[in-house]
Design an enzyme around this catalytic site. Structure first.
Site, PDB file in Angstrom:
ATOM      1  N   HIS A   1     -28.986 -19.472  16.755  1.00 53.60           N
ATOM      2  CA  HIS A   1     -29.560 -18.468  15.833  1.00 53.60           C
ATOM      3  C   HIS A   1     -30.872 -17.876  16.357  1.00 53.60           C
ATOM      4  CE1 HIS A   1     -26.563 -19.192  12.843  1.00 53.60           C
ATOM      5  NE2 HIS A   1     -26.954 -20.419  12.562  1.00 53.60           N
TER       6      HIS A   1
ATOM      7  N   ASP B   1     -19.759 -27.557  12.011  1.00 58.06           N
ATOM      8  CA  ASP B   1     -19.890 -27.286  10.577  1.00 58.06           C
ATOM      9  C   ASP B   1     -18.729 -26.470  10.004  1.00 58.06           C
ATOM     10  OD1 ASP B   1     -20.848 -25.231  12.141  1.00 58.06           O
ATOM     11  OD2 ASP B   1     -22.882 -25.279  11.310  1.00 58.06           O
TER      12      ASP B   1
ATOM     13  N   HIS C   1     -21.333 -20.767  11.507  1.00 61.43           N
ATOM     14  CA  HIS C   1     -22.258 -19.661  11.270  1.00 61.43           C
ATOM     15  C   HIS C   1     -22.244 -18.695  12.458  1.00 61.43           C
ATOM     16  CE1 HIS C   1     -23.802 -23.218   8.973  1.00 61.43           C
ATOM     17  NE2 HIS C   1     -23.606 -22.327   8.012  1.00 61.43           N
TER      18      HIS C   1
ATOM     19  N   ASP D   1     -19.224 -22.560  16.014  1.00 62.09           N
ATOM     20  CA  ASP D   1     -20.036 -22.979  14.868  1.00 62.09           C
ATOM     21  C   ASP D   1     -19.630 -22.120  13.666  1.00 62.09           C
ATOM     22  OD1 ASP D   1     -23.058 -24.386  14.411  1.00 62.09           O
ATOM     23  OD2 ASP D   1     -22.629 -22.677  13.092  1.00 62.09           O
TER      24      ASP D   1
HETATM   25 ZN    ZN Z   1     -23.951 -23.655  11.941  1.00 62.13          ZN
END
Ligand code: ZN
Length: 374
Positions: free
Chosen positions: A144, A269, A183, A181
């Site tokens: 991120h 995740d 996200h 991931d």
């Molecule tokens: Zn994540």
């Protein structure tokens, strides 16, 4: 497999576990009515992953890769000197919030240097053939973090910086990123937005984190236009959706792009019990996705595959996902049986659903257009 196959590398250092994310409650800063608690991003998930490698007997078959702090000149190619200096100064002053949802503490700066440096070293040893492939079990994570700063538990863009290292210093022509991931891999996308040397692919839960990020329409800009692929899947996607996403988008994209190295920002995740995601994968899914990437890497780039640890917040299940990936990378099964496979696998709607199929088709259409530029 031949007897001469180099071992699989594992980057690990106890210091990674000493990066403090404070006493926030989940992803929320404490205060007011939010009682101090356990932060979402904490050491235990990763430590238990390493512990399972140890107790299963797999660790002795891996090559432990000793991380070194990342070279500052390399770091500054991605992050500004001002940002890096400010993080160093604030880390000495007991940390705080480095960016949105990014608590950090004393020595977090030095540990982040070691985290990025670990992924860089994994890439170096993989490209040099000292290891067959590698997993960097590092912390803090990185996917991120953008060029301008920290976000979502990430201080430095670990995987992206290691990719820049491969391109700029090892002379590789093309690097592909496959971010599984749950996200959006917004930081990796940002670093290579205008860089056609990198194909950045992210499969993620649609509209989860960061907010309003990871849309199919984000395809890169300038010279990098067409070299970014987003595959946002609806919440509730399971084994069928991820298998279809790999078979119809990820693997065809890799064969079309022809990378010299594949880097996986590896978050766990998207697992069925994760508190920060709403997907339904189990360890066999991670085993299958790893196998598919290894087959592609074997065909395309001498097996060069490096994974860099990102999210994954269920301390009970993440170790089994990690074990499945490591066993696959190392081509060695242990006696570990994941008891969660039956639980998560038994959930309804694991098969590909029509609205998931439609989401994959949208990225397939983008891929069909974009690959004409490659
Ligand atoms: Zn994540």
């Amino acid at each position: 497999m031949t007897a001469e196959r180099a071992p699989t590398g594992l980057v690990w250092h106890e210091r990674y576990m000493w990066h403090s994310t404070g006493v926030n409650a989940g992803i929320m800063p404490y205060g007011g009515f939010v009682q101090p608690g356990e932060p979402a991003e904490h050491p235990e998930t990763k430590r238990r992953f390493k512990n399972l490698l140890d107790v299963s007997g797999l660790t002795p078959h891996l090559k432990l890769i000793e991380p070194k702090p990342v070279d500052l000149q390399l770091l500054h190619r991605v992050h500004s000197e001002d940002y890096v200096a400010s993080l160093a100064q604030r880390s000495r002053a007991f940390g705080g919030e480095a960016g949105p949802s990014t608590p950090f503490g004393t020595d977090s700066y030095e540990i982040a240097l070691l985290s990025t440096g670990g992924v860089v070293e994994a890439v170096r040893q993989t490209v040099a053939g000292e290891v067959a492939n590698a997993y960097a079990l590092v912390r803090p994570p990185g996917h991120h973090a953008t060029r301008s700063g920290a976000m979502g538990f990430c201080l430095f863009a670990n995987a992206a910086i290691a990719g820049r290292y491969a391109l700029d210093e090892l002379g590789l022509k093309r690097v592909a990123f496959v971010d599984w991931d749950v996200h959006h891999g917004n930081g990796t996308q940002d670093v290579f937005w205008e860089d056609p040397r990198a194909l950045t692919i992210s499969i993620h839960q649609d509209g989860c984190f960061p907010p309003d990020s990871g849309h199919v329409s984000e395809i890169g800009g300038g010279a990098g236009e067409g070299f970014n692929l987003n595959l946002p899947l609806p919440p509730g996607s399971g084994l069928g959706a991820y298998a279809a996403a790999f078979d119809r988008v990820v693997i065809p994209a890799l064969y079309a792009f022809q990378p010299d190295l594949i880097i996986v920002p590896s978050g766990f995740d998207a697992g069925g019990h994760d508190p920060l995601g709403r997907m339904m994968l189990h360890s066999d899914a991670y085993r299958d996705m790893t196998r598919k990437l290894m087959d592609a890497a074997a065909d395309l780039c001498g097996g060069r595959l490096v994974m860099s640890h990102e999210g994954g917040y269920s301390a009970s299940t993440v170790p089994f996902f990690g074990q499945a990936v490591m066993e696959t990378l190392a081509q060695r099964r242990t006696e570990v049986v994941d008891p969660f496979v039956e639980v998560i696998g038994g959930m309804a709607y694991q098969d590909l659903q029509p609205h998931q199929d439609a989401a994959i088709a949208r990225t397939e259409a983008v891929l069909a257009e974009s690959r004409k530029r490659w």
